[in-house]
Enzyme design. Structure first.
Site, PDB file in Angstrom:
ATOM      1  N   TYR A   1      30.740  72.539  23.659  1.00  0.00           N
ATOM      2  CA  TYR A   1      31.495  73.098  24.961  1.00  0.00           C
ATOM      3  C   TYR A   1      31.959  74.465  24.615  1.00  0.00           C
ATOM      4  CZ  TYR A   1      34.914  74.019  28.280  1.00  0.00           C
ATOM      5  OH  TYR A   1      35.820  74.912  29.024  1.00  0.00           O
TER       6      TYR A   1
ATOM      7  N   ASP B   1      32.793  64.400  20.580  1.00  0.00           N
ATOM      8  CA  ASP B   1      33.301  64.601  22.067  1.00  0.00           C
ATOM      9  C   ASP B   1      32.327  63.867  22.904  1.00  0.00           C
ATOM     10  OD1 ASP B   1      33.628  65.691  24.733  1.00  0.00           O
ATOM     11  OD2 ASP B   1      33.883  67.660  24.076  1.00  0.00           O
TER      12      ASP B   1
ATOM     13  N   LYS C   1      36.614  64.594  33.775  1.00  0.00           N
ATOM     14  CA  LYS C   1      35.182  64.566  34.054  1.00  0.00           C
ATOM     15  C   LYS C   1      34.909  63.101  34.629  1.00  0.00           C
ATOM     16  CE  LYS C   1      34.386  68.614  32.201  1.00  0.00           C
ATOM     17  NZ  LYS C   1      35.355  69.027  31.300  1.00  0.00           N
TER      18      LYS C   1
ATOM     19  N   ARG D   1      58.053  62.075  27.055  1.00  0.00           N
ATOM     20  CA  ARG D   1      57.395  62.937  26.071  1.00  0.00           C
ATOM     21  C   ARG D   1      56.861  61.914  25.064  1.00  0.00           C
ATOM     22  NH1 ARG D   1      59.367  65.293  22.214  1.00  0.00           N
ATOM     23  NH2 ARG D   1      61.185  66.347  23.222  1.00  0.00           N
TER      24      ARG D   1
HETATM   25  C1  LIG Z   1      31.888  68.507  26.679  1.00  0.00           C
HETATM   26  C2  LIG Z   1      33.420  69.101  27.055  1.00  0.00           C
HETATM   27  N1  LIG Z   1      34.346  68.652  26.274  1.00  0.00           N
HETATM   28  C3  LIG Z   1      35.921  69.095  26.502  1.00  0.00           C
HETATM   29  C4  LIG Z   1      35.988  69.633  27.537  1.00  0.00           C
HETATM   30  C5  LIG Z   1      37.403  70.292  27.851  1.00  0.00           C
HETATM   31  O1  LIG Z   1      37.862  69.427  28.802  1.00  0.00           O
HETATM   32  P1  LIG Z   1      39.183  69.945  29.967  1.00  0.00           P
HETATM   33  O2  LIG Z   1      38.577  70.851  30.691  1.00  0.00           O
HETATM   34  O3  LIG Z   1      39.805  68.433  30.601  1.00  0.00           O
HETATM   35  O4  LIG Z   1      40.175  70.660  28.985  1.00  0.00           O
HETATM   36  C6  LIG Z   1      34.875  70.175  28.340  1.00  0.00           C
HETATM   37  C7  LIG Z   1      35.302  70.749  29.740  1.00  0.00           C
HETATM   38  O5  LIG Z   1      36.244  71.481  30.116  1.00  0.00           O
HETATM   39  C8  LIG Z   1      33.630  69.557  28.288  1.00  0.00           C
HETATM   40  O6  LIG Z   1      32.523  70.061  29.125  1.00  0.00           O
HETATM   41  N1  LIG Z   2      37.583  78.968  32.982  1.00  0.00           N
HETATM   42  C1  LIG Z   2      37.276  77.762  32.365  1.00  0.00           C
HETATM   43  C2  LIG Z   2      36.033  77.214  32.252  1.00  0.00           C
HETATM   44  C3  LIG Z   2      35.970  75.815  32.294  1.00  0.00           C
HETATM   45  S1  LIG Z   2      34.466  74.932  32.081  1.00  0.00           S
HETATM   46  C4  LIG Z   2      34.759  73.506  32.347  1.00  0.00           C
HETATM   47  C5  LIG Z   2      33.687  72.301  32.012  1.00  0.00           C
HETATM   48  N2  LIG Z   2      33.783  71.965  30.535  1.00  0.00           N
HETATM   49  C6  LIG Z   2      32.346  72.600  32.061  1.00  0.00           C
HETATM   50  O1  LIG Z   2      31.460  72.574  31.066  1.00  0.00           O
HETATM   51  O2  LIG Z   2      31.941  72.992  33.289  1.00  0.00           O
HETATM   52  C7  LIG Z   2      37.684  78.194  30.864  1.00  0.00           C
HETATM   53  O3  LIG Z   2      37.674  79.133  30.267  1.00  0.00           O
HETATM   54  O4  LIG Z   2      37.802  77.031  29.859  1.00  0.00           O
END
Ligand SMILES: Cc1ncc(COP(=O)(O)O)c(C=O)c1O
Ligand SMILES: N[C@@H](CCSC[C@H](N)C(=O)O)C(=O)O
Length: 404
Positions: free
Chosen positions: A102, A176, A201, A50
Site C-alpha cells: 500500500y 498486512d 476498512k 492511554r
Molecule cells: C493495505 C492497507 N494497509 C494499510 C492501510 C493504512 O490504513 P489506515 O488508512 O487505516 O491508516 C491501508 C489504507 O489506508 C491499506 O490499504
Molecule cells: N491521502 C491518503 C490516501 C489514503 S489511501 C487509503 C486506502 N489505503 C486505499 O488504498 O484507498 C494518504 O496520503 O495516505
C-alpha cells in the site's frame, strides 16, 4: 454428537459473555480518560486511558478470538500499526518489503530508509526464491501483503515465513491482512509473527472511524508493542473502540455479500474484454496459491483500460460508485490508485514497479449487484470504453489485453 469445542467465526463475531455489572448485552462505553484509585497503594486495573481502557480491552479480547491471536492491540489507524511495529527496529536494521505494498506503507518505509534509520529494500514478493535469497543475518523484518493493493499480486506467505525463520530466527515477519480480513485469512496460522490490519476498512466496515489492529501470538512481541503504544499514546479512543466493536458484529455477513457482488462484477468486466485483476478469477496467475491460503477472495478488484483519459472518464461517470480512496465499506467505491491511494509512490518508482497509470480500482459494497453493474455499464458507455453491438451485447472498444 459431541458438542463443538469452539464456535465458528460468524458466531464468535456476535457472541460475547458479558462481564458487566448490570449484564449489559452490548459492551458499555467507558468514555473516561482517568480512573480513580481505591487508595494510594491500590491503583486498580485501569488508571489512564492511554495505558488501558475497559472498552478497548473488551474490543482487543474479542479481536484476539477472531484473529486467532494471543494478544491484539487497537490503535488509531492502519498506519499507526505500522508506526508501532517499525519502532521495534534498531538503527541499521535491514528490512525486506514488497514492491506493491500500500502507498502509505511504502511512504513510511521510504521515510525511515531516507532518514538512515533502517535499510529498506523492495522486491517482487511473488518471487518466493528471490525473497529467500535476500534474507540474511542482518534482516530484521519482512513486510508482506497478499493480495496486494491494488495490483492483486499473491504472496506465498507460508514459504516465505518458514524460510525466513530458518535462515534467521530473529526475523519478524509482518503481514498486512487488510485486503482479506479475518473472515478469509488467518495469517498467524501461516507462520507470520505480527499481523496488522487497517480496521478503517472491512473490520469496521462503515467508514466512520480510522483504526488499526495489531495481532501476535508472541508474548515478547506483545510486550514490546504495548510499550510503544503506551509510550506514544496511539491506542484507539474509547468511542472508536465501541464503534469498531459494533461494526465487527456484521463483518461476516458484510464481506460475504461484498465478495458475492465482486465476483459477479469481475466476471462482467472480464466478459466484455477487460483484463481484470481479482484473485477469485480462475485465470488469475496465482489462483491456486491464493486458494491454498484463503477461504475467499475479498471485494477489491482492479482493471486497466489502456488509456489514462478513458479511465478518468469511466471513474467520473459512475453514480453509485463514489470516487473515494479506501475500501471495505458497505458502499461501493471507484478510484484511480496512481492519482489517489498510491499517489505517494513517485511516478518513476511506479513505472519501475510496472504500476499501470490507467488502473481503475473498484471496491465493492453490499448494494444490489444489478444496480452496480448497471451503474458501471452506463459509465463504460458514456466514457466510450464500450459500445453495444447489433445483438445488444456490450463490447470493449479498446480491446486491451494487459499482462497480469
Ligand atoms: C493495505 C492497507 N494497509 C494499510 C492501510 C493504512 O490504513 P489506515 O488508512 O487505516 O491508516 C491501508 C489504507 O489506508 C491499506 O490499504
Ligand atoms: N491521502 C491518503 C490516501 C489514503 S489511501 C487509503 C486506502 N489505503 C486505499 O488504498 O484507498 C494518504 O496520503 O495516505
Amino acid at each position: 454428537m459431541a458438542p463443538k469445542k469452539s464456535y465458528s467465526l460468524e458466531t464468535e463475531l456476535v457472541f460475547s459473555k458479558s462481564a458487566d455489572q448490570y449484564n449489559a448485552s452490548v459492551p458499555p462505553l467507558y468514555q473516561s480518560a482517568t480512573f480513580k484509585q481505591d487508595s494510594l497503594s491500590n491503583m486498580g486495573e485501569y488508571d489512564y486511558t492511554r495505558s488501558g481502557n475497559p472498552t478497548r480491552t473488551y474490543l482487543q479480547n474479542h479481536l484476539a478470538k477472531i484473529m486467532k491471536a494471543k494478544t491484539t492491540f487497537a490503535v488509531s489507524s492502519g498506519m499507526g500499526c505500522l508506526d508501532v511495529i517499525t519502532r521495534l527496529l534498531k538503527p541499521g536494521d535491514e528490512v525486506i518489503a514488497g514492491d506493491d505494498l500500500y502507498g502509505g506503507t511504502n511512504r513510511l518505509l521510504t521515510y525511515l530508509h531516507n532518514k538512515g534509520d533502517i535499510i529498506a529494500q523492495h522486491f517482487d514478493t511473488t518471487n518466493t526464491e528471490l525473497i529467500k535469497s535476500k534474507i540474511n543475518s542482518k534482516t530484521r523484518m519482512i513486510f508482506l501483503e497478499s493480495p496486494t493493493n491494488p495490483l492483486i499480486k499473491v504472496v506465498d506467505v507460508k514459504s516465505i515465513a518458514n524460510a525466513a525463520h530458518e535462515i534467521n530466527p530473529n526475523v519478524i515477519v509482518v503481514f498486512d491482512n487488510t485486503m482479506m480480513s479475518p473472515i478469509f485469512m488467518t495469517p498467524l496460522d501461516l507462520g507470520v509473527d505480527i499481523q496488522y490490519e487497517s480496521a478503517t476498512k472491512y473490520l469496521n466496515g462503515h467508514h466512520d472511524i480510522m483504526a488499526g489492529v495489531i495481532a501476535t501470538r508472541s508474548d515478547s512481541l506483545a510486550e514490546q508493542v504495548y510499550n510503544v503504544i503506551n509510550s506514544t499514546g496511539c491506542g484507539l479512543s474509547p468511542f472508536d473502540c465501541w464503534l469498531l466493536s459494533r461494526g465487527l458484529r456484521t463483518l461476516a455477513i458484510r464481506v460475504e455479500r461484498q465478495q458475492q457482488n465482486c465476483i459477479k462484477i469481475a466476471e462482467f468486466l472480464k466478459n466484455i474484454g477487460f483484463k481484470v485483476r481479482y484473485p477469485g478469477l480462475k485465470d488469475h496467475p496465482q489462483f491456486e496459491l491464493h486458494n491454498s491460503m484463503c477461504k475467499g477472495y475479498g471485494a477489491v478488484l482492479s482493471f486497466e483500460t489502456g488509456s489514462i483519459k478513458l479511465s478518468e472518464r469511466i471513474v467520473e461517470n459512475t453514480e453509485i460508485f463514489g470516487i473515494a480512496v479506501s475500501f471495505g465499506c458497505v458502499n461501493s467505491l471507484i478510484s484511480m490508485p496512481c492519482k489517489m491511494s498510491h499517489a505517494s509512490i513517485d511516478a518513476k518508482t511506479r513505472e519501475e514497479r510496472d504500476f499501470p497509470e490507467d488502473l481503475i480500482r473498484l471496491c465493492i459494497g453490499i448494494e444490489n449487484v444489478d444496480d452496480l453493474i448497471d451503474d458501471l455499464t452506463k459509465a463504460l458507455l458514456r466514457s466510450g470504453a464500450v459500445r453495444v453491438n447489433e445483438r445488444d451485447e456490450l463490447f470493449n472498444v479498446i480491446g486491451v489485453q494487459p499482462k497480469l
